[in-house]
Design an enzyme around this catalytic site. Structure first.
Site, mmCIF file in Angstrom:
data_model
loop_
_atom_site.group_PDB
_atom_site.id
_atom_site.type_symbol
_atom_site.label_atom_id
_atom_site.label_comp_id
_atom_site.label_asym_id
_atom_site.label_seq_id
_atom_site.Cartn_x
_atom_site.Cartn_y
_atom_site.Cartn_z
ATOM 1 N N ARG A 97 0.857 -1.074 -0.031
ATOM 2 C CA ARG A 97 -0.057 -0.095 0.188
ATOM 3 C C ARG A 97 0.832 1.245 0.028
ATOM 4 N NH1 ARG A 97 -2.868 -2.743 -2.085
ATOM 5 N NH2 ARG A 97 -4.499 -4.104 -1.115
ATOM 6 N N CYS A 98 0.298 2.249 -0.582
ATOM 7 C CA CYS A 98 1.205 3.566 -0.481
ATOM 8 C C CYS A 98 1.354 3.977 0.916
ATOM 9 C CB CYS A 98 0.265 4.584 -1.350
ATOM 10 S SG CYS A 98 0.253 4.500 -2.988
ATOM 11 N N PRO A 99 2.518 4.568 1.334
ATOM 12 C CA PRO A 99 3.588 4.857 0.368
ATOM 13 C C PRO A 99 4.570 3.923 -0.006
ATOM 14 C CG PRO A 99 4.196 5.783 2.595
ATOM 15 C CD PRO A 99 2.904 4.728 2.529
ATOM 16 N N THR A 150 4.398 1.607 -1.960
ATOM 17 C CA THR A 150 4.349 1.086 -3.431
ATOM 18 C C THR A 150 5.568 1.944 -4.319
ATOM 19 O OG1 THR A 150 2.696 2.540 -3.778
ATOM 20 C CG2 THR A 150 2.070 0.405 -3.513
#
Length: 90
Positions: A25-27, A29
């Site tokens: 999941r971001c951040p 990624t």
């Protein structure tokens, strides 16, 4: 599946490395994508597979902000909103 105008260039480009961040999941990624790009030589091409709307927006934007060329961006908006980005390191 949506794609950008760079798809033809991505099909012709040799992909040097692939990275799957579909479980992240971001951040994270982008953190993982940037770490991989940092290890690559200028001109090399990285394929990144991702899932989710946030990485679909953030990964190409962040890659461009760092000066890299996004050669392709493909997004399948069905199911898990999975996608693929192909980026050339500059």
């Amino acid at each position: 599946m949506a794609s950008n105008d760079g798809q033809k260039n991505a099909d012709l480009a040799e992909i040097h490395e692939s990275l799957d961040v579909t479980a992240d999941r971001c951040p994270m990624t982008f953190v993982r994508t940037r770490l991989r790009l940092d290890r690559m030589a200028a001109g090399q091409v990285l394929e990144v597979r991702f899932a989710g709307r946030e990485p679909a927006e953030n990964l190409p934007r962040s890659a461009r902000e760092l000066g890299h060329d996004v050669l392709a961006l493909e997004i399948d908006e069905s199911e898990a909103f999975r996608g693929r980005m192909v980026v050339r390191k500059n």
